[in-house]
Design a protein around this motif. Sequence first.
Motif, PDB file in Angstrom:
ATOM      1  N   ALA A  32      -0.892  -3.813   7.522  1.00 37.33           N
ATOM      2  CA  ALA A  32       0.135  -4.869   7.487  1.00 37.33           C
ATOM      3  C   ALA A  32       0.962  -4.816   6.208  1.00 37.33           C
ATOM      4  O   ALA A  32       1.408  -5.833   5.705  1.00 37.33           O
ATOM      5  N   ALA A  34      -0.013  -3.863   3.152  1.00 37.14           N
ATOM      6  CA  ALA A  34      -0.732  -4.172   1.914  1.00 37.14           C
ATOM      7  C   ALA A  34      -0.710  -3.014   0.924  1.00 37.14           C
ATOM      8  O   ALA A  34      -0.823  -1.844   1.294  1.00 37.14           O
ATOM      9  N   ASN A  53       1.315  -8.084  -0.420  1.00 36.44           N
ATOM     10  CA  ASN A  53       2.297  -7.593   0.548  1.00 36.44           C
ATOM     11  C   ASN A  53       3.648  -7.539  -0.142  1.00 36.44           C
ATOM     12  O   ASN A  53       4.128  -8.560  -0.631  1.00 36.44           O
ATOM     13  N   LEU A  55       7.453  -7.480   0.065  1.00 34.16           N
ATOM     14  CA  LEU A  55       8.483  -7.874   1.022  1.00 34.16           C
ATOM     15  C   LEU A  55       9.782  -7.156   0.688  1.00 34.16           C
ATOM     16  O   LEU A  55      10.286  -7.263  -0.427  1.00 34.16           O
ATOM     17  N   TYR A 110       9.145 -13.990   4.174  1.00 33.38           N
ATOM     18  CA  TYR A 110       7.739 -13.631   3.955  1.00 33.38           C
ATOM     19  C   TYR A 110       6.858 -14.303   5.010  1.00 33.38           C
ATOM     20  O   TYR A 110       5.987 -13.663   5.602  1.00 33.38           O
ATOM     21  N   LYS A 113       7.150 -12.800   8.439  1.00 36.77           N
ATOM     22  CA  LYS A 113       6.445 -11.526   8.552  1.00 36.77           C
ATOM     23  C   LYS A 113       4.925 -11.674   8.439  1.00 36.77           C
ATOM     24  O   LYS A 113       4.184 -11.014   9.158  1.00 36.77           O
ATOM     25  N   TRP A 114       4.455 -12.504   7.503  1.00 40.33           N
ATOM     26  CA  TRP A 114       3.019 -12.584   7.228  1.00 40.33           C
ATOM     27  C   TRP A 114       2.437 -13.987   7.333  1.00 40.33           C
ATOM     28  O   TRP A 114       1.300 -14.218   6.906  1.00 40.33           O
ATOM     29  N   TRP A 116       1.122 -15.493   9.765  1.00 42.70           N
ATOM     30  CA  TRP A 116      -0.140 -15.438  10.507  1.00 42.70           C
ATOM     31  C   TRP A 116      -1.317 -15.139   9.577  1.00 42.70           C
ATOM     32  O   TRP A 116      -2.436 -15.578   9.821  1.00 42.70           O
ATOM     33  N   GLU A 117      -1.042 -14.411   8.504  1.00 40.48           N
ATOM     34  CA  GLU A 117      -2.092 -13.970   7.589  1.00 40.48           C
ATOM     35  C   GLU A 117      -2.329 -14.976   6.457  1.00 40.48           C
ATOM     36  O   GLU A 117      -3.458 -15.131   5.986  1.00 40.48           O
ATOM     37  N   VAL A 118      -1.273 -15.637   5.993  1.00 41.71           N
ATOM     38  CA  VAL A 118      -1.360 -16.433   4.769  1.00 41.71           C
ATOM     39  C   VAL A 118      -1.171 -17.931   4.986  1.00 41.71           C
ATOM     40  O   VAL A 118      -1.222 -18.700   4.028  1.00 41.71           O
ATOM     41  N   THR A 128       3.861 -22.394   8.716  1.00 40.32           N
ATOM     42  CA  THR A 128       4.291 -20.995   8.760  1.00 40.32           C
ATOM     43  C   THR A 128       5.670 -20.805   9.370  1.00 40.32           C
ATOM     44  O   THR A 128       6.222 -19.715   9.308  1.00 40.32           O
TER      45      THR A 128
END
Length: 151
Positions: A32, A34, A53, A55, A110, A113-114, A116-118, A128
């Motif tokens: 992803a 990283a 990550n 960006l 950000y 894009k991410w 879901w992760e953060v 989000t």
Amino acid sequence: MTSTTHYRAPEGFDNVVNRTVRWLADHGVNLAGAQNLTVVGRRSGDPQRVPVNVLRFDGGEYLVSPRGNTQWVRNVRAAGTAELSRGRRRTVVALTEVDADRRPPIIGEYLRKWGWEVGRFLPEGLGTKPSDDDLARHAGSIPVFVIRPAH
């Protein structure tokens, strides 16, 4: 715009995930997007590594700290430079903090894009898929750094 200090420290399973992502990035695996950020500790002088990550947005590259005022953020503020790496590729970079009023579109991208992760690390009240008003209100509590080549 919120100027409160936001910080969500890694705990429990987060530490396992961070170690795993660091290991994967060390071995060249692009999980992803990283990479590992290595920055000199402001007190210890020892190198500190954390997965991040990078960006790419609007012609620039940025680091965003959804956890807030983390140790790596404080270390970068003190050092001004760091190393980004994945596998054998290592790049020394200069990191300059972006003014809070310029952060909302960067943070928005950000999260697109991410998120879901953060998402669980964000300040309370910021989801989000935030509105422009939500981004502006919370931008002061989410550090953002522009990445440039170190000279």
